[in-house]
Write a protein that holds these residues in place. Structure first.
Motif, short mmCIF file in Angstrom:
data_model
loop_
_atom_site.label_atom_id
_atom_site.label_comp_id
_atom_site.label_asym_id
_atom_site.label_seq_id
_atom_site.Cartn_x
_atom_site.Cartn_y
_atom_site.Cartn_z
N GLY A 1 0.80 -1.22 0.00
CA GLY A 1 0.00 0.00 0.00
C GLY A 1 0.82 1.26 0.00
O GLY A 1 0.27 2.37 0.01
N HIS A 2 2.16 1.13 -0.01
CA HIS A 2 3.03 2.31 0.06
C HIS A 2 4.08 2.25 -1.03
O HIS A 2 4.82 1.27 -1.16
CB HIS A 2 3.70 2.39 1.43
CG HIS A 2 2.73 2.51 2.56
ND1 HIS A 2 2.19 1.40 3.18
CD2 HIS A 2 2.19 3.59 3.17
CE1 HIS A 2 1.36 1.79 4.14
NE2 HIS A 2 1.34 3.11 4.15
N GLU A 3 4.16 3.32 -1.81
CA GLU A 3 5.08 3.37 -2.94
C GLU A 3 6.54 3.23 -2.50
O GLU A 3 7.34 2.57 -3.16
CB GLU A 3 4.89 4.68 -3.69
CG GLU A 3 5.68 4.77 -4.98
CD GLU A 3 5.36 6.02 -5.78
OE1 GLU A 3 6.01 6.23 -6.82
OE2 GLU A 3 4.46 6.78 -5.36
N MET A 4 6.88 3.83 -1.35
CA MET A 4 8.27 3.76 -0.88
C MET A 4 8.66 2.33 -0.53
O MET A 4 9.80 1.91 -0.78
CB MET A 4 8.45 4.67 0.34
CG MET A 4 8.44 6.15 0.02
SD MET A 4 8.78 7.19 1.47
CE MET A 4 10.43 6.65 1.89
N VAL A 5 7.72 1.58 0.04
CA VAL A 5 8.01 0.18 0.38
C VAL A 5 8.22 -0.63 -0.88
O VAL A 5 9.16 -1.44 -0.98
CB VAL A 5 6.87 -0.41 1.23
CG1 VAL A 5 7.12 -1.90 1.48
CG2 VAL A 5 6.75 0.33 2.56
N LEU A 6 7.35 -0.41 -1.88
CA LEU A 6 7.50 -1.13 -3.14
C LEU A 6 8.86 -0.84 -3.77
O LEU A 6 9.55 -1.76 -4.23
CB LEU A 6 6.39 -0.72 -4.11
CG LEU A 6 4.99 -1.29 -3.85
CD1 LEU A 6 4.00 -0.71 -4.85
CD2 LEU A 6 4.99 -2.81 -3.94
#
Length: 211
Positions: free
Chosen positions: A5-10
């Motif tokens: 749900g988080h772009e930074m994690v992806l």
């Protein structure tokens, strides 16, 4: 394929796996369940590496949906929750693994390789606790709700909540103050990940704490 749900994690996970491009390739990514279903349909990935908590739905629910509609794609859940309850739910949902986000890059790649061969991959520390829990359940050392971290008293309070008693009714039944019951309920909600009374009842019934 990555789902979070988080772009930074992806971006972080993708960069971490890029170091091992000879062994693993990220073919796509998605931010939520709807997008994930579309991407899986289009790309047919070997493994979907999915966070347990997404912004639109639970990663556990998405896992069930993927296993039902795309059984050829294995689902490995990646989570910050070092919690046996989530592990048991993940396995019931058909996940091929439950790993923690603190995992090192080389170990993550190794676990994904194992999952591809059909092995159920689980964080080692969490797996050890889960085996101990299962063994103790077999020996009847646990009371209802114990595997969720509830004490005997909290389990007793929850059982009375499920039966429909009010806080005052529970207090009279257990011969304690109503404030004590409220304190127990706050702890129960926290341990079950529930926001209120009705949610706790739903969780207790869904998890089979009281049959």
């Amino acid at each position: 394929m990555l789902v979070d749900g988080h772009e930074m994690v992806l971006a972080g996970v993708k960069a971490m796996l890029a170091q091992f491009d000879a062994r693993v390739r990220v073919v796509g990514a998605a931010f939520g369940a709807d997008q994930a279903l579309r991407v899986v349909t289009a790309l047919n990935p070997d493994i979907v590496l999915c966070d347990v908590r997404l912004q639109d739905v639970s990663g556990l629910d998405l896992c069930q949906t993927l296993r039902r509609h795309h059984p050829q794609s294995k689902v490995v859940l990646l989570s910050v929750y070092d919690n046996e309850r989530y592990l048991f739910q993940a396995l019931r949902a058909g996940a091929s693994g439950y790993l923690l986000k603190k995992i090192k890059a080389d170990e993550l790649v190794h676990q994904l390789e194992l999952a591809l061969t059909g092995v159920i991959v689980i964080d080692a520390g969490l797996a050890s606790r889960a085996v101990d829990t299962a063994a103790r359940l077999q020996r009847d050392e646990f009371w209802p709700g114990a595997r969720h971290g509830l004490t005997r008293r909290e389990s007793e309070v929850l059982s009375l909540v499920v039966r429909g008693l009010s806080n005052r009714g529970i207090a009279e039944w257990l011969v304690v103050s109503e404030q004590t019951i409220k304190t127990h309920l706050r702890t129960i909600y926290r341990k079950l990940g529930s926001k209120d009374r009705s949610n706790a009842i739903a969780t207790a019934l869904r998890e089979g704490i009281f049959l």
